[in-house]
Write a protein that holds these residues in place. Structure first.
Motif, PDB file in Angstrom:
ATOM      1  N   ILE A   1       0.843  -1.207   0.000  1.00 42.55           N
ATOM      2  CA  ILE A   1       0.000   0.000   0.000  1.00 42.55           C
ATOM      3  C   ILE A   1       0.875   1.254   0.000  1.00 42.55           C
ATOM      4  O   ILE A   1       0.604   2.218  -0.724  1.00 42.55           O
ATOM      5  N   GLY A   2       1.951   1.221   0.785  1.00 39.53           N
ATOM      6  CA  GLY A   2       2.866   2.368   0.855  1.00 39.53           C
ATOM      7  C   GLY A   2       3.569   2.662  -0.465  1.00 39.53           C
ATOM      8  O   GLY A   2       4.078   3.769  -0.669  1.00 39.53           O
ATOM      9  N   LEU A   3       3.592   1.681  -1.363  1.00 36.94           N
ATOM     10  CA  LEU A   3       4.288   1.845  -2.649  1.00 36.94           C
ATOM     11  C   LEU A   3       3.338   2.191  -3.803  1.00 36.94           C
ATOM     12  O   LEU A   3       3.777   2.404  -4.923  1.00 36.94           O
ATOM     13  N   LEU A   4       2.039   2.218  -3.506  1.00 38.44           N
ATOM     14  CA  LEU A   4       1.064   2.520  -4.567  1.00 38.44           C
ATOM     15  C   LEU A   4       0.717   4.009  -4.553  1.00 38.44           C
ATOM     16  O   LEU A   4       0.715   4.641  -3.499  1.00 38.44           O
ATOM     17  N   PRO A   5       0.393   4.586  -5.734  1.00 38.12           N
ATOM     18  CA  PRO A   5       0.090   6.020  -5.784  1.00 38.12           C
ATOM     19  C   PRO A   5      -1.192   6.371  -5.027  1.00 38.12           C
ATOM     20  O   PRO A   5      -2.094   5.542  -4.917  1.00 38.12           O
ATOM     21  N   LYS A   6      -1.251   7.612  -4.547  1.00 41.27           N
ATOM     22  CA  LYS A   6      -2.409   8.076  -3.763  1.00 41.27           C
ATOM     23  C   LYS A   6      -3.657   8.233  -4.630  1.00 41.27           C
ATOM     24  O   LYS A   6      -4.743   8.505  -4.119  1.00 41.27           O
ATOM     25  N   THR A   7      -3.495   8.090  -5.938  1.00 45.55           N
ATOM     26  CA  THR A   7      -4.657   8.190  -6.834  1.00 45.55           C
ATOM     27  C   THR A   7      -5.484   6.904  -6.835  1.00 45.55           C
ATOM     28  O   THR A   7      -6.538   6.844  -7.453  1.00 45.55           O
ATOM     29  N   ILE A   8      -4.976   5.860  -6.141  1.00 43.21           N
ATOM     30  CA  ILE A   8      -5.714   4.597  -6.067  1.00 43.21           C
ATOM     31  C   ILE A   8      -6.385   4.493  -4.697  1.00 43.21           C
ATOM     32  O   ILE A   8      -5.721   4.515  -3.666  1.00 43.21           O
ATOM     33  N   LYS A   9      -7.705   4.406  -4.705  1.00 42.74           N
ATOM     34  CA  LYS A   9      -8.439   4.145  -3.461  1.00 42.74           C
ATOM     35  C   LYS A   9      -8.272   2.668  -3.136  1.00 42.74           C
ATOM     36  O   LYS A   9      -8.496   1.804  -3.992  1.00 42.74           O
ATOM     37  N   ILE A  10      -7.836   2.372  -1.910  1.00 43.25           N
ATOM     38  CA  ILE A  10      -7.558   0.982  -1.527  1.00 43.25           C
ATOM     39  C   ILE A  10      -8.492   0.562  -0.399  1.00 43.25           C
ATOM     40  O   ILE A  10      -8.637   1.271   0.597  1.00 43.25           O
ATOM     41  N   VAL A  11      -9.126  -0.582  -0.572  1.00 46.45           N
ATOM     42  CA  VAL A  11     -10.024  -1.147   0.439  1.00 46.45           C
ATOM     43  C   VAL A  11      -9.492  -2.526   0.803  1.00 46.45           C
ATOM     44  O   VAL A  11      -9.387  -3.399  -0.067  1.00 46.45           O
ATOM     45  N   ALA A  12      -9.099  -2.719   2.062  1.00 48.94           N
ATOM     46  CA  ALA A  12      -8.612  -4.043   2.510  1.00 48.94           C
ATOM     47  C   ALA A  12      -9.602  -4.597   3.528  1.00 48.94           C
ATOM     48  O   ALA A  12     -10.102  -3.865   4.390  1.00 48.94           O
ATOM     49  N   ILE A  13      -9.878  -5.888   3.415  1.00 52.81           N
ATOM     50  CA  ILE A  13     -10.904  -6.532   4.249  1.00 52.81           C
ATOM     51  C   ILE A  13     -10.281  -7.702   5.000  1.00 52.81           C
ATOM     52  O   ILE A  13      -9.535  -8.497   4.417  1.00 52.81           O
ATOM     53  N   ASP A  14     -10.590  -7.816   6.297  1.00 53.61           N
ATOM     54  CA  ASP A  14     -10.240  -9.032   7.047  1.00 53.61           C
ATOM     55  C   ASP A  14     -11.326 -10.065   6.774  1.00 53.61           C
ATOM     56  O   ASP A  14     -12.507  -9.839   7.103  1.00 53.61           O
ATOM     57  N   LEU A  15     -10.955 -11.189   6.178  1.00 53.81           N
ATOM     58  CA  LEU A  15     -11.929 -12.251   5.886  1.00 53.81           C
ATOM     59  C   LEU A  15     -12.376 -12.937   7.184  1.00 53.81           C
ATOM     60  O   LEU A  15     -11.741 -12.804   8.229  1.00 53.81           O
ATOM     61  N   LEU A  16     -13.457 -13.670   7.083  1.00 52.81           N
ATOM     62  CA  LEU A  16     -14.083 -14.282   8.266  1.00 52.81           C
ATOM     63  C   LEU A  16     -13.086 -15.119   9.079  1.00 52.81           C
ATOM     64  O   LEU A  16     -12.313 -15.901   8.517  1.00 52.81           O
TER      65      LEU A  16
END
Length: 269
Positions: free
Chosen positions: A41-56
């Motif tokens: 995530i730290g290496l991706l541009p700020k123009t990308i909205k990132i959504v991370a999910i903890d699976l069940l």
């Protein structure tokens, strides 16, 4: 960070770059959590909205006591509700290993919501009922051991399986971070995840690959020969697939070489 109540379960969802133009949703592997993606995530541009999910049963998401709640079909319904609630449409879905199986299962059921799929070291499940039954027996046995012997015993065993041999060469602090992420899991969550959504418990998606018309990018590590072979077979059946193999990497490319992984993701997006 937000806890969403989804179909009676508290799900941990974390969002970066809220107003990004492109949206990327990340699904971790078995014993993982949203933490597994931090370096990428730290290496991706700020123009990308990132959504991370903890699976069940993982991370900060609930770990129900009923294994049937973990079925892949249930997990797919959970994701659909999460995406609906977050108003996510036309996004890229990226899954690693177990998260890759989950991402593919979701795409098979809801192909119209996603723009493309990125699968890292993932499979469509097992082809035959005999293979699935054998895997269910071995996963049940491991699940029982996790409950009886505890998380420390399991993590000591898990970090030494051949699938993760290439991680032995990582710097000590990265190995320690992976270990701590695994140790933060619950016995109930991991055991029931194996029972409910293990490779033997899910339906095979092999027969459905040829119906999936969205672009699919398949990423494998050169040292993970088992998944390189599975992925080659997947690429032959998917109508719109590209297979990228990363040199000198094993099963967890995003952990072993986050710079290369982030570069691939940026190129795809």
């Amino acid at each position: 960070m937000a806890a969403l109540t989804v179909r009676g379960i508290q799900v941990n969802v974390e969002i970066w770059n809220e107003h990004g133009k492109e949206t990327l949703v990340l699904l971790h592997g078995f014993t993982g959590s949203t933490k597994t993606w931090q370096r990428v995530i730290g290496l991706l541009p700020k123009t990308i909205k990132i959504v991370a999910i903890d699976l069940l049963g993982h991370g900060k998401t609930d770990a129900p006591k009923d294994p049937s709640r973990y079925k892949m079909t249930e997990q797919v319904k959970d994701l659909e509700e999460i995406f609906d609630r977050l108003r996510l449409q036309d996004f890229t879905l990226l899954g690693y290993s177990m998260g890759g199986r989950t991402a593919l299962s979701y795409a098979v059921h809801y192909p119209n919501r996603i723009k493309r799929l990125i699968l890292e070291s993932a499979s469509p499940g097992l082809r035959t009922e005999e293979e699935r039954a054998a895997r269910r027996r071995s996963d049940e046995s491991l699940a029982n051991e996790i409950e009886e012997k505890g998380i420390h015993w399991f993590v000591d065993k898990w970090e030494n399986i051949t699938l993760f041999a290439s991680q032995k060469t990582l710097p000590a602090e990265i190995r320690q971070a992976i270990r701590e992420e695994r140790l933060s899991q619950s016995e109930t969550g991991l055991a029931n995840s194996l029972r409910g959504m293990g490779t033997g418990a899910q339906d095979s998606n092999w027969p459905k690959l040829n119906q999936l018309s969205i672009p699919v990018v398949l990423i494998t590590g050169e040292l993970d020969q088992k998944f390189v072979q599975i992925t080659k077979q997947m690429a032959e059946q998917l109508p719109n697939a590209k297979h990228i193999t990363v040199p000198d990497a094993g099963h967890s490319i995003h952990v072993e070489n986050p710079e290369q992984f982030a570069t691939i993701v940026k190129g795809v997006l």
